[in-house]
Design a protein around this motif. Structure first.
Motif, short mmCIF file in Angstrom:
data_model
loop_
_atom_site.label_atom_id
_atom_site.label_comp_id
_atom_site.label_asym_id
_atom_site.label_seq_id
_atom_site.Cartn_x
_atom_site.Cartn_y
_atom_site.Cartn_z
N THR A 169 0.74 -1.17 -0.17
CA THR A 169 0.02 -0.12 0.02
C THR A 169 0.80 1.03 0.25
OG1 THR A 169 -1.90 -1.01 1.28
CG2 THR A 169 -1.84 1.14 1.14
N GLN A 170 2.00 1.32 0.93
CA GLN A 170 2.78 2.51 0.90
C GLN A 170 3.46 2.59 -0.52
OE1 GLN A 170 2.96 4.56 3.40
NE2 GLN A 170 4.29 5.65 1.94
N CYS A 171 3.98 1.49 -1.08
CA CYS A 171 4.68 1.51 -2.21
C CYS A 171 3.74 2.36 -3.55
CB CYS A 171 5.01 0.22 -2.82
SG CYS A 171 6.62 -0.44 -1.74
N VAL A 182 4.12 5.76 -5.59
CA VAL A 182 4.05 5.82 -6.86
C VAL A 182 3.17 6.77 -7.58
CG1 VAL A 182 3.30 4.55 -9.02
CG2 VAL A 182 4.84 3.58 -7.43
N GLU A 183 1.99 6.83 -6.70
CA GLU A 183 0.98 7.90 -7.10
C GLU A 183 1.26 9.26 -6.96
OE1 GLU A 183 -2.17 7.58 -8.96
OE2 GLU A 183 -1.62 5.45 -8.90
N ALA A 184 1.98 9.52 -5.76
CA ALA A 184 2.60 10.70 -5.41
C ALA A 184 3.46 11.04 -6.47
CB ALA A 184 3.07 10.83 -4.02
N SER A 185 4.42 10.33 -6.79
CA SER A 185 5.33 10.58 -7.76
C SER A 185 4.83 11.19 -8.99
CB SER A 185 6.39 9.68 -8.00
OG SER A 185 6.95 9.17 -6.86
N LYS A 186 3.61 10.31 -9.41
CA LYS A 186 3.17 10.74 -10.62
C LYS A 186 2.48 11.99 -10.63
CE LYS A 186 0.21 7.54 -12.14
NZ LYS A 186 -0.55 6.59 -12.47
N VAL A 196 -7.28 7.17 -4.58
CA VAL A 196 -6.50 5.96 -4.34
C VAL A 196 -6.24 5.87 -2.96
CG1 VAL A 196 -4.00 5.30 -4.52
CG2 VAL A 196 -5.03 6.40 -6.44
N VAL A 197 -6.24 6.74 -2.05
CA VAL A 197 -6.16 6.32 -0.64
C VAL A 197 -7.34 5.65 -0.26
CG1 VAL A 197 -6.05 7.71 1.82
CG2 VAL A 197 -4.35 8.18 -0.05
N ASP A 200 -9.95 0.80 1.99
CA ASP A 200 -10.91 -0.24 1.87
C ASP A 200 -10.18 -1.54 1.77
OD1 ASP A 200 -12.75 1.74 2.20
OD2 ASP A 200 -13.39 1.88 -0.06
N GLU A 201 -9.36 -1.70 0.76
CA GLU A 201 -8.54 -3.04 0.54
C GLU A 201 -8.12 -3.46 1.87
OE1 GLU A 201 -5.96 -2.57 -2.51
OE2 GLU A 201 -7.61 -2.17 -3.99
N THR A 202 -7.33 -2.54 2.71
CA THR A 202 -6.67 -2.99 3.79
C THR A 202 -7.82 -3.30 4.63
OG1 THR A 202 -5.08 -1.26 3.33
CG2 THR A 202 -5.07 -2.18 5.62
N VAL A 203 -8.81 -2.87 5.08
CA VAL A 203 -9.73 -2.97 5.88
C VAL A 203 -10.34 -4.57 5.49
CG1 VAL A 203 -12.27 -2.52 6.73
CG2 VAL A 203 -10.54 -0.86 6.74
N GLU A 204 -10.75 -4.66 4.22
CA GLU A 204 -11.38 -5.70 3.97
C GLU A 204 -10.32 -7.03 4.08
OE1 GLU A 204 -12.43 -5.53 -0.22
OE2 GLU A 204 -13.86 -3.95 0.36
N ASP A 205 -9.01 -6.88 3.83
CA ASP A 205 -8.11 -7.88 3.91
C ASP A 205 -7.98 -8.23 5.45
OD1 ASP A 205 -7.48 -7.93 1.53
OD2 ASP A 205 -5.54 -6.85 1.59
N MET A 206 -7.98 -7.31 6.30
CA MET A 206 -7.60 -7.51 7.88
C MET A 206 -9.29 -8.17 8.19
SD MET A 206 -5.98 -4.02 9.04
CE MET A 206 -5.84 -4.34 10.52
N GLY A 207 -10.00 -7.89 7.86
CA GLY A 207 -11.50 -8.58 8.15
C GLY A 207 -11.39 -10.00 7.75
#
Length: 123
Positions: A23-25, A29-33, A105-106, A111-118
């Motif tokens: 996620t941090q990567c 990438v989005e910030a660099s773009k 993106v954030v 959402d993906e992180t919460v779903e994975d943790m759930g």
């Protein structure tokens, strides 16, 4: 002796840490773009301004009379003052679009992180 093989991501860190690392990567990438797009627009703006300034200097050199010189300076100033708000508005609109895209993106990553943790908690 020593095991010199590289650790695969699955072996190197736990699943939650790996997800946060990826996620941090993605955020980096989005910030660099975003920063690169903004720099491109700023360079275009500076290029346009320098071309106008070069034209101004050429006109200033060609003006022989004091009235001609005053007219050249007045035209340059008038055009610069007329174009500045338009350029500023364009850059502000672009910055706004970039921020909203980054926020999207954030949200997706959160959402993906919460779903994975759930999913890990339930299994």
């Amino acid at each position: 002796m020593f095991n010199n093989t590289l650790l695969m991501p699955n072996q190197a860190m736990p699943a939650t840490a790996r997800s946060l690392f990826l996620t941090q990567c993605r955020l980096n990438v989005e910030a660099s773009k975003t920063v690169l797009r903004y720099q491109i627009e700023l360079l275009r703006f500076c290029s346009h301004q320098l071309q106008r300034y070069q034209t101004f200097l050429d006109d200033l050199v060609e003006s022989f009379d004091l009235n001609d010189t005053f007219e050249v300076v007045a035209d340059f100033t008038q055009n610069a003052l007329a174009e500045a708000p338009q350029e500023s508005a364009r850059l502000a609109g672009m910055a706004s679009r970039m921020v909203s895209a980054s926020a999207k993106v954030v949200r997706e990553l959160a959402d993906e992180t919460v779903e994975d943790m759930g999913a890990r908690t339930c299994s």
